[in-house]
Structures are given as structure tokens and as C-alpha cells.
Design an enzyme around this catalytic site. Structure first.
Site, PDB file in Angstrom:
ATOM      1  N   LYS A  43       0.817  -1.208   0.000  1.00 54.28           N
ATOM      2  CA  LYS A  43       0.000   0.000   0.000  1.00 54.28           C
ATOM      3  C   LYS A  43       0.857   1.266   0.000  1.00 54.28           C
ATOM      4  O   LYS A  43       1.922   1.293   0.609  1.00 54.28           O
ATOM      5  CB  LYS A  43      -0.930  -0.001   1.221  1.00 54.28           C
ATOM      6  CG  LYS A  43      -1.938  -1.146   1.199  1.00 54.28           C
ATOM      7  CD  LYS A  43      -2.813  -1.167   2.425  1.00 54.28           C
ATOM      8  CE  LYS A  43      -2.050  -1.537   3.674  1.00 54.28           C
ATOM      9  NZ  LYS A  43      -2.929  -1.823   4.826  1.00 54.28           N
ATOM     10  N   THR A 103      -8.725   9.148   8.631  1.00 54.03           N
ATOM     11  CA  THR A 103      -8.254   7.961   7.908  1.00 54.03           C
ATOM     12  C   THR A 103      -8.147   6.734   8.816  1.00 54.03           C
ATOM     13  O   THR A 103      -7.498   5.758   8.455  1.00 54.03           O
ATOM     14  CB  THR A 103      -6.877   8.242   7.269  1.00 54.03           C
ATOM     15  OG1 THR A 103      -5.960   8.647   8.301  1.00 54.03           O
ATOM     16  CG2 THR A 103      -6.972   9.339   6.219  1.00 54.03           C
ATOM     17  N   GLY A 156      -8.688   3.328  10.205  1.00 57.00           N
ATOM     18  CA  GLY A 156      -9.269   2.097   9.687  1.00 57.00           C
ATOM     19  C   GLY A 156      -9.128   1.893   8.190  1.00 57.00           C
ATOM     20  O   GLY A 156      -9.720   0.960   7.641  1.00 57.00           O
ATOM     21  N   THR A 157      -8.333   2.735   7.525  1.00 55.08           N
ATOM     22  CA  THR A 157      -8.210   2.597   6.069  1.00 55.08           C
ATOM     23  C   THR A 157      -7.612   1.246   5.674  1.00 55.08           C
ATOM     24  O   THR A 157      -8.079   0.602   4.735  1.00 55.08           O
ATOM     25  CB  THR A 157      -7.345   3.721   5.477  1.00 55.08           C
ATOM     26  OG1 THR A 157      -6.115   3.819   6.217  1.00 55.08           O
ATOM     27  CG2 THR A 157      -8.053   5.052   5.520  1.00 55.08           C
ATOM     28  N   GLY A 158      -6.570   0.815   6.380  1.00 54.31           N
ATOM     29  CA  GLY A 158      -5.934  -0.453   6.040  1.00 54.31           C
ATOM     30  C   GLY A 158      -6.865  -1.632   6.240  1.00 54.31           C
ATOM     31  O   GLY A 158      -6.949  -2.526   5.386  1.00 54.31           O
ATOM     32  N   CYS A 159      -7.575  -1.652   7.360  1.00 55.61           N
ATOM     33  CA  CYS A 159      -8.536  -2.723   7.640  1.00 55.61           C
ATOM     34  C   CYS A 159      -9.616  -2.765   6.564  1.00 55.61           C
ATOM     35  O   CYS A 159      -9.962  -3.834   6.045  1.00 55.61           O
ATOM     36  CB  CYS A 159      -9.198  -2.505   8.999  1.00 55.61           C
ATOM     37  SG  CYS A 159      -8.082  -2.432  10.404  1.00 55.61           S
TER      38      CYS A 159
END
Length: 270
Positions: A173, A206, A208-211
Site C-alpha cells: 500500500k 483515515t 481504519g483505512t488499512g482494515c
């Protein structure tokens, strides 16, 4: 109805962890299930406490799903310690769950550690070889590969190293890219590299973007998409969620999990 299982920690603030995963599954029309690895006391300001489950509790939750409903895809998030990682790995194999997305959660948005240092080698040894997709951000990829990542070539080299651990597909990412105007995710399938670039949104909301991104990939895989298609859909989903982020709390607010569906509905109606 396709099904997706998230094996991850609970975020009491609702923006990340299993809460974000289940919201994403629902928005993308798969039936969401969960196996809790830890409970966190968490809000937009940070993580204030981590209370891990026992490995036995995680095993029993996976058993409950595996012996009854089964699942079409699995996502792992915060696993916290080596014992839980090993237990999860053994049971992924036991139930023949091979549509696995590993989000190697290590550090919370506010800087709190969500993975014990001694658990990193367990993740590399036991979990990575079971992953159809792994979705590290740049700091996580640096820890897993032991290298510094600054350039596009660094990303490719890191992706190769992660693939060498047994991962089928690496999605590195780009949220931590130094480019102030855009971020670029890199997909490596063992043969080819693919890039996905999106406009960087100037926002602090932002959390929780990765989850959410990895959960969207999981949902699409559950529905039968290939990895490339799943990443494209997940990119669109998270971009909408960030652009229409929710300004609640005093720190990093959550993304808007309903934004993508709302946009699709508006397009259909127009």
C-alpha cells in the site's frame, strides 16, 4: 450468499478492526463472520488498552465457523502474539481455507503497538505461506523484509522479498508514500507488477483505512473475483470512504463505509 470471516481485534471506536471489516463485508454484500483475537479500548485519539484473547478462544471461534457455516474467504488483521498466529495458521490449514488475505497489522494510527516483536517471525514462518494476498503498508513491509523502502524500485524489491516468504500476491500500500498529491499501491503476483494510483485526500479522518481496504479485497475474493479485480474494487471502495470521511471524535476520524454504495445508488438513479 457468499461468506467472509475476519480474524482480528475489536475496535471499541468502531472505525477499524472487526467493526470496519464487518461494515465493509455488509456494504459489498457478503455475509460477515468474526473470530476475535483481542479487545481494544480505542477511540479516534488512540489505543488505550489491549486485552488479548487466549489462543484456545480463537481456535474455538474458528472451529464454530469451520464445522458449521464455512467461509468463502478469510481476512486476518490484528493477531497480537505468536501463539495466536500459530493457532490461526494451523486452523486455516485444518479447514482448507485458502482464500486468505493477511493484513499484517502492527501499529495503530496513533502509534500504539498491535503486534508483539517476537510475533513477527511467527507471522513470516507460519502465516505468510498461507496467504493468497498480503496487504502491508510501507512501515509494515519494512519490518517484514528488513529493508528501507523509499523509491518505486524499493517497493518492487520488498514485494519480491515478501513473495519469497510464500505469499501468492503482494499488495504494497502507498498511503505512506512521500508524494503529497497521490499514493500508489503496488501489486506483485510473482511475475508481473501492477500499479494503482489515486489522488491523496487532505484529511485526518483515515482511521481504519488499512482494515477496510483489505476487507474489501476479501469480500471480492469471496464473490469469485480474481486478485487484480478485487484490488481495483477495493481501491474504489476505500477512495470513496476516505473522500467522504466522517468527522467525529477529536483525533483521526473513521472512513465512511457507506460512501461507495451511496455513490453507486446515485449513479443508478441518475
Amino acid at each position: 450468499m457468499k461468506k467472509a470471516l475476519t480474524i482480528a481485534g475489536s475496535d471499541s471506536g468502531g472505525g477499524a478492526g472487526i467493526q470496519a471489516d464487518l461494515k465493509t463485508f455488509q456494504e459489498l454484500e457478503v455475509f460477515g463472520m468474526s473470530a476475535l483475537t483481542a479487545v481494544t479500548a480505542q477511540n479516534t485519539l488512540g489505543v488505550h488498552g489491549v486485552y488479548p484473547m487466549t489462543a484456545e478462544a480463537v481456535i474455538e471461534q474458528m472451529k464454530a465457523i469451520g464445522e458449521d457455516m464455512g467461509t468463502d474467504a478469510v481476512k486476518t488483521g490484528m493477531l497480537f502474539n505468536a501463539e495466536i498466529i500459530e493457532a490461526v495458521s494451523v486452523n486455516l490449514t485444518k479447514y482448507h481455507w485458502d482464500n486468505v488475505v493477511v493484513d499484517p497489522v502492527m501499529i495503530a494510527k496513533g502509534g500504539a503497538s498491535l503486534l508483539q516483536i517476537e510475533a513477527i517471525s511467527a507471522m513470516q514462518k507460519f502465516l505468510m505461506p498461507l496467504a493468497k494476498v498480503v496487504t502491508p503498508n510501507i512501515p509494515e513491509a519494512e519490518v517484514l523484509t528488513g529493508m528501507s523502502i523509499r523509491t518505486a524500485e524499493d517497493k518492487k524489491e520488498a514485494a519480491k522479498k515478501l513473495h519469497a516468504l510464500g505469499v501468492q500476491n503482494v499488495v504494497l500500500k502507498g498511503g505512506h508514500d512521500e508524494n503529497p498529491s497521490e499514493s500508489t499501491d503496488l501489486l506483485f503476483d510473482g511475475k508481473e507488477f501492477y500499479t494503482f494510483t489515486s489522488k491523496r485526500i487532505p484529511t485526518k479522518n483515515t482511521h481504519g483505512t488499512g482494515c477496510t481496504f483489505s476487507a474489501a479485497i476479501t469480500a471480492e475474493l469471496a464473490k469469485g473475483a480474481d486478485v487484480y479485480q478485487a484490488v481495483i474494487k477495493a481501491k474504489d471502495f476505500i477512495q470513496a470512504a476516505i473522500e467522504d470521511g466522517i468527522a467525529i471524535g477529536q483525533g483521526h476520524g473513521p472512513t465512511n463505509h457507506g460512501a461507495y454504495r451511496k455513490r453507486i445508488m446515485e449513479m443508478v438513479q441518475s
